[in-house]
Design a protein around this motif. Structure first.
Motif, PDB file in Angstrom:
ATOM      1  N   UNK A  13       0.799  -1.189   0.054  1.00 10.96           N
ATOM      2  CA  UNK A  13      -0.201   0.098   0.182  1.00 10.96           C
ATOM      3  C   UNK A  13       0.861   1.368   0.370  1.00 10.96           C
ATOM      4  N   UNK A  14       2.168   1.182   0.636  1.00 11.69           N
ATOM      5  CA  UNK A  14       2.746   2.149   0.448  1.00 11.69           C
ATOM      6  C   UNK A  14       3.247   2.896  -0.642  1.00 11.69           C
ATOM      7  N   UNK A  15       3.323   1.909  -1.582  1.00 14.79           N
ATOM      8  CA  UNK A  15       3.712   2.219  -3.049  1.00 14.79           C
ATOM      9  C   UNK A  15       2.698   3.400  -3.682  1.00 14.79           C
ATOM     10  N   UNK A  16       1.591   2.642  -3.413  1.00 14.82           N
ATOM     11  CA  UNK A  16       0.392   3.764  -3.724  1.00 14.82           C
ATOM     12  C   UNK A  16       0.333   5.217  -3.168  1.00 14.82           C
ATOM     13  N   UNK A  76       1.668  -3.707  10.913  1.00 15.61           N
ATOM     14  CA  UNK A  76       1.568  -2.506   9.787  1.00 15.61           C
ATOM     15  C   UNK A  76       2.556  -1.530  10.032  1.00 15.61           C
ATOM     16  N   UNK A  77       3.115  -1.244  11.075  1.00 16.01           N
ATOM     17  CA  UNK A  77       3.917  -0.218  11.356  1.00 16.01           C
ATOM     18  C   UNK A  77       5.430  -0.910  10.661  1.00 16.01           C
ATOM     19  N   UNK A  78       5.392  -2.106  11.041  1.00 16.82           N
ATOM     20  CA  UNK A  78       6.817  -2.906  10.315  1.00 16.82           C
ATOM     21  C   UNK A  78       6.640  -2.775   8.968  1.00 16.82           C
ATOM     22  N   UNK A  79       5.561  -3.158   8.056  1.00 18.88           N
ATOM     23  CA  UNK A  79       5.412  -3.349   6.825  1.00 18.88           C
ATOM     24  C   UNK A  79       5.780  -1.690   6.152  1.00 18.88           C
ATOM     25  N   UNK A  80       5.130  -0.628   6.841  1.00 22.15           N
ATOM     26  CA  UNK A  80       5.388   0.678   6.508  1.00 22.15           C
ATOM     27  C   UNK A  80       6.796   0.941   6.556  1.00 22.15           C
ATOM     28  N   UNK A  81       7.459   0.737   7.677  1.00 24.86           N
ATOM     29  CA  UNK A  81       8.821   0.887   7.838  1.00 24.86           C
ATOM     30  C   UNK A  81       9.947   0.299   6.759  1.00 24.86           C
ATOM     31  N   UNK A  82       9.520  -1.013   6.729  1.00 24.81           N
ATOM     32  CA  UNK A  82      10.410  -1.684   5.778  1.00 24.81           C
ATOM     33  C   UNK A  82      10.339  -1.370   4.133  1.00 24.81           C
ATOM     34  N   UNK A  83       9.204  -0.655   3.911  1.00 25.50           N
ATOM     35  CA  UNK A  83       9.001   0.016   2.747  1.00 25.50           C
ATOM     36  C   UNK A  83      10.020   1.338   2.658  1.00 25.50           C
TER      37      UNK A  83
END
Length: 145
Positions: A13-16, A76-83
């Protein structure tokens, strides 16, 4: 299993989010902050680097919330941070060579990614931009990559 799904959902989702923020905010209302990124690099740190905070704060807040009780927030926070980490590695280190790592590659995806980013940077004003994302590369950039 739900945490893993949330991690990958947040990451992709961070790509969008990055694409829309880059196109409509950085090349719109906040162009004066992003503008120095489209000029030849004369400084190690640019005003544009302030956007790091904009993207980092939600991830940090969700990780903190996750470590104090909500495991879904942690995912969710880890996914955002990994992006954000991938963005730093790909955009800052590989594409812009800010620390002179990863100078060469034969990987078609990375070469197409670099071509797409060059196409974005050929526009020195906030108008007429293209290729606002980071991970998704239009097929035309794979040609001769």
């Amino acid at each position: 299993m739900i945490s893993l799904l949330l991690f990958f959902s947040a990451f992709f989702a961070m790509e969008a989010v990055a694409w829309m923020t880059h196109k409509y905010v950085m090349h719109g209302l906040l162009w004066k902050i992003h503008e120095d990124h489209h000029k030849p690099a004369s400084k190690v740190v640019q005003k544009n680097d302030l956007f790091f905070l904009v993207f980092a704060l939600p991830g940090v807040a969700l990780i903190y919330s996750g470590t104090t009780g909500n495991p879904y927030h942690l995912a969710l926070g880890t996914g955002i941070t990994f992006y954000g980490l991938c963005y730093f590695l790909i955009h800052d280190l590989f594409i812009h060579q800010r620390l002179k790592f990863f100078r060469t590659t034969k990987n078609r995806y990375l070469l197409a990614l670099r071509k797409a980013h060059k196409a974005h940077h050929k526009h020195l004003s906030k108008e007429e931009g293209e290729c606002f994302g980071m991970l998704l590369v239009p097929l035309k950039f794979y040609k001769n990559a």
